[in-house]
Design a protein around this motif. Structure first.
Motif, short mmCIF file in Angstrom:
data_model
loop_
_atom_site.label_atom_id
_atom_site.label_comp_id
_atom_site.label_asym_id
_atom_site.label_seq_id
_atom_site.Cartn_x
_atom_site.Cartn_y
_atom_site.Cartn_z
N PRO A 170 0.83 -1.22 0.00
CA PRO A 170 0.00 0.00 0.00
C PRO A 170 0.86 1.26 0.00
CG PRO A 170 0.07 -0.94 2.18
CD PRO A 170 0.82 -1.89 1.30
N ARG A 171 0.36 2.29 -0.67
CA ARG A 171 1.14 3.51 -0.84
C ARG A 171 1.38 4.24 0.47
NH1 ARG A 171 -1.57 6.10 -6.36
NH2 ARG A 171 -0.98 4.36 -7.75
N ARG A 172 0.48 4.06 1.42
CA ARG A 172 0.65 4.79 2.68
C ARG A 172 1.92 4.37 3.41
NH1 ARG A 172 -3.39 1.03 3.67
NH2 ARG A 172 -3.13 -0.34 5.50
N ILE A 173 2.39 3.14 3.17
CA ILE A 173 3.66 2.72 3.79
C ILE A 173 4.82 3.51 3.20
CG2 ILE A 173 5.27 0.80 4.08
CD1 ILE A 173 2.94 -1.09 4.23
N HIS A 174 4.81 3.70 1.90
CA HIS A 174 5.90 4.45 1.26
C HIS A 174 5.86 5.93 1.65
CE1 HIS A 174 6.87 0.88 -0.97
NE2 HIS A 174 5.64 0.80 -1.44
N THR A 182 12.18 4.25 18.41
CA THR A 182 10.97 4.06 19.22
C THR A 182 9.77 4.76 18.59
OG1 THR A 182 12.30 3.93 21.25
CG2 THR A 182 9.95 4.41 21.51
N LEU A 183 9.97 5.99 18.14
CA LEU A 183 8.86 6.74 17.54
C LEU A 183 8.42 6.12 16.21
CD1 LEU A 183 9.97 10.43 18.27
CD2 LEU A 183 8.21 9.09 19.43
N VAL A 184 9.36 5.65 15.42
CA VAL A 184 9.00 4.99 14.15
C VAL A 184 8.18 3.74 14.43
CG1 VAL A 184 9.92 3.73 12.18
CG2 VAL A 184 10.93 5.90 12.81
N TRP A 185 8.60 2.95 15.41
CA TRP A 185 7.89 1.70 15.73
C TRP A 185 6.46 1.99 16.21
CZ3 TRP A 185 7.95 -3.16 14.72
CH2 TRP A 185 7.24 -4.06 15.53
N ILE A 186 6.32 2.99 17.06
CA ILE A 186 4.99 3.33 17.57
C ILE A 186 4.10 3.89 16.47
CG2 ILE A 186 3.75 4.86 19.13
CD1 ILE A 186 6.12 4.67 21.05
N SER A 187 4.64 4.81 15.69
CA SER A 187 3.83 5.43 14.64
C SER A 187 3.47 4.46 13.53
CB SER A 187 4.55 6.66 14.07
OG SER A 187 5.82 6.30 13.56
N ALA A 188 4.32 3.44 13.30
CA ALA A 188 3.99 2.44 12.26
C ALA A 188 2.73 1.67 12.62
CB ALA A 188 5.17 1.49 12.07
N ALA A 189 2.47 1.51 13.92
CA ALA A 189 1.26 0.81 14.35
C ALA A 189 0.00 1.57 13.96
CB ALA A 189 1.29 0.58 15.86
N TRP A 190 0.12 2.89 13.83
CA TRP A 190 -1.05 3.70 13.47
C TRP A 190 -1.53 3.43 12.04
CZ3 TRP A 190 1.45 8.86 15.51
CH2 TRP A 190 1.60 8.76 16.91
N LEU A 191 -0.66 2.83 11.21
CA LEU A 191 -1.02 2.55 9.83
C LEU A 191 -1.97 1.36 9.72
CD1 LEU A 191 2.47 2.93 8.10
CD2 LEU A 191 0.63 4.62 8.22
N ARG A 192 -2.12 0.59 10.82
CA ARG A 192 -2.97 -0.59 10.84
C ARG A 192 -2.59 -1.57 9.72
NH1 ARG A 192 -7.00 0.09 14.41
NH2 ARG A 192 -7.56 2.24 15.04
N ILE A 193 -1.32 -1.96 9.74
CA ILE A 193 -0.79 -2.90 8.76
C ILE A 193 -0.36 -4.17 9.47
CG2 ILE A 193 -0.07 -1.20 7.04
CD1 ILE A 193 2.64 -1.07 8.32
N ASP A 194 -0.15 -5.24 8.71
CA ASP A 194 0.22 -6.51 9.34
C ASP A 194 1.70 -6.51 9.73
OD1 ASP A 194 1.76 -7.12 7.06
OD2 ASP A 194 0.06 -8.10 6.10
N HIS A 195 2.12 -7.60 10.37
CA HIS A 195 3.49 -7.68 10.90
C HIS A 195 4.54 -7.53 9.81
CE1 HIS A 195 6.91 -9.14 13.28
NE2 HIS A 195 7.21 -9.89 12.24
#
Length: 330
Positions: free
Chosen positions: A70-74, A253-266
């Motif tokens: 998905p584009r939101r990851i990029h 730490t901030l990247v890891w936390i904010s990545a969870a907000w994208l609601r993507i799989d592991h």
């Protein structure tokens, strides 16, 4: 014990060679200093151009369709590479700014706007059962965009900080000659050959590493010859190391936390984490060197590169420590 030591040495062989290059520059600075027999004022420019030419040759021009979504990851990765990472860097380093020289502050600034790693981000994504297709596309996009973004930001900074008159046309011609033209020539050669060039990736990587080692060696040799490096106090060096460690931990730490907000799989989260939190030495050093080459005499190369040279091995060590835990969470 011997097997473990051998494996560690293989994993960090490039970092060890970096230490050798710096050590030789400190002990024998004259050959690689300005006016020395190695002619660094010319060889470093050719080295930077060669690195980007080889990147153009081995870089696949076809996008990986599956990795573009998905584009939101990029967008997440690019926003961290060029927006949030610089912002966090400024906030983290503000308490230490009084202890850092202007060249060191510039070094942290360049570190903050560099693209993500290519090889290690993909490798760590694979190790943690992440989506490598997404990681490949994200790293390629980040590094291609860096050719435009990093020079623009750096030049704007130099224009605002110096009282010297900067010839913008000459500067952009130099950047085009060092970065964009070699990259385009590499892509043209790849197109004309019209065949897979995967077998060239390993030799190209070896040449790139050799050029990077020489650039680092020349930068530190010039720093030693000018006497600037010897003037750095233990308190300043301690502030640099502290800043690098805190910056690495806070951004990760901030990247890891904010990545969870994208609601993507592991698997997607692994790719987003490693691509957004790491900074490239292989692409970043040529970019930084090319910028410094077109503004000679304004800063000390060796000092500007210290934050990047400290951050790179520490981020690899940190990734190795957290990768096992992240793998178990998948």
């Amino acid at each position: 014990m011997g097997t473990i030591m051998t494996r560690i040495l293989k994993q960090h062989v490039f970092t060890l060679w970096l230490c050798v290059a710096v050590g030789l520059a400190i002990c024998f600075p004259v050959p690689a200093s300005k006016g020395g027999c190695l002619r660094p004022e010319w060889t470093t420019q050719w080295g930077v151009a060669l690195i980007f030419f080889l990147q153009g040759v081995v870089l696949p021009t076809r996008s990986l369709t599956a990795g573009c979504r998905p584009r939101r990851i990029h967008l997440f990765v690019l926003s961290w590479n060029y927006l949030w990472f610089p912002l966090v860097t400024g906030l983290v380093l503000y308490p230490l700014s009084a202890l850092l020289t202007p060249d060191l502050r510039l070094g942290f600034g360049l570190l903050a706007i560099l693209p993500t790693t290519i090889a290690s981000a993909i490798v760590w994504t694979a190790i943690t059962a992440g989506d490598t297709a997404i990681a490949i596309v994200a790293t390629i996009a980040s590094n291609l965009l860096a050719v435009l973004i990093v020079p623009i930001i750096a030049v704007a900074y130099f224009a605002s900080q110096t009282v010297l008159e900067i010839e913008w046309s000459v500067l952009w011609v130099s950047l085009t000659r060092l970065l964009i033209l070699p990259l385009l020539l590499g892509q043209v050669l790849r197109y004309l050959l019209n065949r897979p060039l995967d077998h060239l990736s390993v030799p190209a990587k070896m040449v790139n590493h050799a050029m990077i080692l020489f650039i680092v060696h020349a930068a530190f040799a010039q720093g030693v010859s000018s006497g600037f490096l010897t003037q750095l106090s233990p308190s300043v060096l301690s502030a640099v190391l502290l800043g690098v460690v805190v910056l690495l931990l806070v951004t990760s730490t901030l990247v890891w936390i904010s990545a969870a907000w994208l609601r993507i799989d592991h698997s997607q989260r692994m790719a987003a984490f490693f691509c957004a939190s790491q900074k490239s030495l292989a692409s970043g050093l040529p970019l930084a060197s090319s910028i410094l080459l077109v503004v000679p005499g304004m800063v000390d190369w060796a000092v500007v590169l210290i934050p990047l040279l400290c951050f790179h091995p520490l981020q690899l060590l940190f990734a190795g420590v957290v990768s096992q835990r992240l793998s178990s969470e998948g």
